[in-house]
Scaffold this active site. Structure first.
Site, PDB file in Angstrom:
ATOM      1  CB  VAL A  13      -0.965   0.029   1.212  1.00  0.00           C
ATOM      2  CG1 VAL A  13      -1.762   1.331   1.230  1.00  0.00           C
ATOM      3  CG2 VAL A  13      -1.914  -1.165   1.181  1.00  0.00           C
ATOM      4  N   GLY A  14       1.885   1.276   0.870  1.00  0.00           N
ATOM      5  CA  GLY A  14       2.723   2.471   1.020  1.00  0.00           C
ATOM      6  C   GLY A  14       3.473   2.810  -0.267  1.00  0.00           C
ATOM      7  NE  ARG A  82      -8.332  -8.442   6.299  1.00  0.00           N
ATOM      8  CZ  ARG A  82      -9.525  -8.554   5.755  1.00  0.00           C
ATOM      9  NH1 ARG A  82     -10.403  -9.380   6.266  1.00  0.00           N
ATOM     10  NH2 ARG A  82      -9.859  -7.837   4.707  1.00  0.00           N
ATOM     11  CG  ASN A  95      -1.234  -3.921  12.391  1.00  0.00           C
ATOM     12  OD1 ASN A  95      -0.076  -4.353  12.382  1.00  0.00           O
ATOM     13  ND2 ASN A  95      -2.071  -4.130  11.401  1.00  0.00           N
ATOM     14  CG  HIS A 175     -12.290  -0.560   6.634  1.00  0.00           C
ATOM     15  ND1 HIS A 175     -12.869  -0.526   5.386  1.00  0.00           N
ATOM     16  CD2 HIS A 175     -11.061  -1.091   6.454  1.00  0.00           C
ATOM     17  CE1 HIS A 175     -12.014  -1.015   4.511  1.00  0.00           C
ATOM     18  NE2 HIS A 175     -10.918  -1.363   5.122  1.00  0.00           N
TER      19      HIS A 175
HETATM   20  N1  LIG Z   1      -7.860   1.104   5.450  1.00  0.00           N
HETATM   21  C1  LIG Z   1      -7.971   0.307   4.393  1.00  0.00           C
HETATM   22  O1  LIG Z   1      -8.964   0.352   3.688  1.00  0.00           O
HETATM   23  C2  LIG Z   1      -6.833  -0.615   4.043  1.00  0.00           C
HETATM   24  C3  LIG Z   1      -6.722  -1.158   2.742  1.00  0.00           C
HETATM   25  C4  LIG Z   1      -5.641  -1.972   2.456  1.00  0.00           C
HETATM   26  C5  LIG Z   1      -4.688  -2.278   3.436  1.00  0.00           C
HETATM   27  N2  LIG Z   1      -4.849  -1.762   4.684  1.00  0.00           N
HETATM   28  C6  LIG Z   1      -3.875  -2.034   5.748  1.00  0.00           C
HETATM   29  O2  LIG Z   1      -2.675  -1.330   5.469  1.00  0.00           O
HETATM   30  C7  LIG Z   1      -1.571  -1.984   6.108  1.00  0.00           C
HETATM   31  C8  LIG Z   1      -0.447  -2.197   5.100  1.00  0.00           C
HETATM   32  O3  LIG Z   1      -0.829  -3.123   4.089  1.00  0.00           O
HETATM   33  P1  LIG Z   1       0.235  -3.597   2.988  1.00  0.00           P
HETATM   34  O4  LIG Z   1      -0.494  -4.466   2.039  1.00  0.00           O
HETATM   35  O5  LIG Z   1       1.009  -2.432   2.483  1.00  0.00           O
HETATM   36  O6  LIG Z   1       1.208  -4.482   3.887  1.00  0.00           O
HETATM   37  P2  LIG Z   1       2.743  -4.832   3.601  1.00  0.00           P
HETATM   38  O7  LIG Z   1       3.073  -5.966   4.479  1.00  0.00           O
HETATM   39  O8  LIG Z   1       2.976  -4.951   2.144  1.00  0.00           O
HETATM   40  O9  LIG Z   1       3.525  -3.513   4.100  1.00  0.00           O
HETATM   41  C9  LIG Z   1       3.583  -3.120   5.426  1.00  0.00           C
HETATM   42  C10 LIG Z   1       4.921  -2.466   5.645  1.00  0.00           C
HETATM   43  O10 LIG Z   1       4.964  -1.928   6.963  1.00  0.00           O
HETATM   44  C11 LIG Z   1       6.302  -2.053   7.407  1.00  0.00           C
HETATM   45  N3  LIG Z   1       6.399  -1.925   8.846  1.00  0.00           N
HETATM   46  C12 LIG Z   1       6.062  -2.834   9.801  1.00  0.00           C
HETATM   47  N4  LIG Z   1       6.348  -2.338  11.009  1.00  0.00           N
HETATM   48  C13 LIG Z   1       6.851  -1.105  10.831  1.00  0.00           C
HETATM   49  C14 LIG Z   1       7.329  -0.100  11.708  1.00  0.00           C
HETATM   50  N5  LIG Z   1       7.332  -0.279  13.027  1.00  0.00           N
HETATM   51  N6  LIG Z   1       7.794   1.045  11.169  1.00  0.00           N
HETATM   52  C15 LIG Z   1       7.806   1.247   9.827  1.00  0.00           C
HETATM   53  N7  LIG Z   1       7.354   0.317   8.954  1.00  0.00           N
HETATM   54  C16 LIG Z   1       6.893  -0.833   9.444  1.00  0.00           C
HETATM   55  C17 LIG Z   1       6.730  -3.426   6.907  1.00  0.00           C
HETATM   56  O11 LIG Z   1       8.139  -3.569   6.906  1.00  0.00           O
HETATM   57  C18 LIG Z   1       6.115  -3.437   5.511  1.00  0.00           C
HETATM   58  O12 LIG Z   1       7.025  -2.960   4.550  1.00  0.00           O
HETATM   59  C19 LIG Z   1      -2.156  -3.264   6.698  1.00  0.00           C
HETATM   60  O13 LIG Z   1      -2.472  -3.071   8.048  1.00  0.00           O
HETATM   61  C20 LIG Z   1      -3.432  -3.473   5.895  1.00  0.00           C
HETATM   62  O14 LIG Z   1      -4.383  -4.255   6.577  1.00  0.00           O
HETATM   63  C21 LIG Z   1      -5.898  -0.933   5.002  1.00  0.00           C
END
Ligand SMILES: NC(=O)c1ccc[n+]([C@@H]2O[C@H](COP(=O)([O-])OP(=O)(O)OC[C@H]3O[C@@H](n4cnc5c(N)ncnc54)[C@H](O)[C@@H]3O)[C@@H](O)[C@H]2O)c1
Length: 311
Positions: A13-14, A82, A95, A175
């Protein structure tokens, strides 16, 4: 001064948020992750794409929050995604610790930023960010409703064979499983959805929307959705930076609106340079009110669980 956005979490996502923000020419991006090399590698890749994508924005990858000083907007995607069979709520305490830690560090360097929280379980993570940052509720906003309504719009448009541009959809509440889509406030070119679609079909699309995240998790097997979530963040960032005052469903702390006090819920807000500048209240039927309050009750359970665990 160039506009500066920090994206925390360089995962799916990031990194996709960063890409979208750069390619829209909105701002320079500071991509932060706890894993060394990951944000730097993705940033370098995106820098090398800039000449081909015709933008002049810069992106920097870092593990050091001091690089993010004076960001205008901070997007928090750090956390665990997830996995199949795992509910959003399973992620809660892990989280909460991650989001608490990253928000604490980020706001130290950017005390005037607007926070957009993405990490799940979303509504609970907005509570954590509010608490840790001490920011007013206008500057701590969760992304969920923009995604949920985009999913609903996509399904409606596909079903009716019309352009997504002409479909609006209205969702309230938490959500995920407890979100509250409001078909009578959803339209196709201004025509209320119930005029165009049978109630049973609307219900099927509502159910699919509610399970939209899980449907993708089940297909991917590893990880969860990120293209539409990143687009949703882009919409929010764009409305803030350009002070567009878009009316978007976002998760904010309610202080009496919709009869809910002290809980984060998805509601329509006016999103501008001041963040969540206004909450729009619409009248609800008894059933819709009941659905919203049951959604609030499930967020309350998460908040209580975090409080009991000392988060
Ligand atoms: N709100 C929404 O509608 C929505 C939609 C999609 C995903 N999400 C959520 O977004 C989050 C990220 O999803 P993703 O697919 O990118 O996951 P991902 O696993 O691809 O990426 C998460 C990143 O966070 C990093 N991370 C973990 N701990 C950290 C810390 N302490 N400091 C800095 N970085 C850290 C990890 O190294 C990883 O690169 C999840 O919680 C997911 O459930 C929310």
């Amino acid at each position: 001064m160039r506009t500066k956005i920090t994206v925390i979490g360089a995962g799916n996502v990031g990194a996709t948020c960063a890409q979208r923000i750069l390619e829209a020419g909105l701002a320079d991006v500071y991509l932060v992750d706890v894993v060394e090399g990951l944000p730097q590698g993705k940033a370098l890749d995106l820098v090398e794409a800039a000449p081909l994508q015709h933008h002049d924005q810069m992106i920097y990858g870092t593990n050091d929050y001091s690089d993010t000083t004076e960001s205008d907007v901070i997007v928090v995607t750090a956390g665990l995604a997830r996995q199949p069979g795992m509910s959003r709520d399973d992620l809660l305490l892990k989280n909460a610790a991650i989001v608490g830690g990253v928000v604490r560090q980020a706001v130290h360097y950017s005390p005037n930023a607007i926070l957009i929280i993405v990490t799940n379980p979303l509504d609970a993570m907005v509570h954590v960010a509010l608490q840790v940052s001490g920011f007013p509720r206008e500057r701590v906003i969760g992304m969920a409703g923009v995604l949920d309504s985009a999913r609903f719009r996509a399904f409606i448009a596909d079903d009716l064979g019309v352009s997504t541009a002409d479909v609006t959809a209205f969702v309230l509440g938490g959500h995920g499983d407890t979100m509250v889509p409001l078909p009578r406030y959803s339209t196709v070119a201004g025509i209320p959805l119930p005029e165009l679609m049978k109630a049973e079909r609307i219900e099927e699309l509502v159910t699919r929307t509610r399970n939209g995240g899980a449907e993708i998790v089940a297909l991917l097997k590893a990880g969860s959705a990120f293209y539409a979530p990143a687009s949703s963040v882009l919409h929010m960032v764009d409305s803030i930076l350009d002070d567009r005052k878009r009316v978007l469903p976002c998760a904010v702390l309610l202080l009496g609106e919709y009869g809910i006090d002290g809980l984060v819920m998805g509601v329509p807000i006016v999103l501008g340079a001041g963040g969540a500048e206004r909450i729009i209240e619409v009248s609800l039927t008894a059933d819709e009110k009941a659905a919203l309050h049951s959604s609030a009750a499930s967020v309350q359970v998460l908040v209580d669980t975090m409080a009991a665990a000392g988060k």
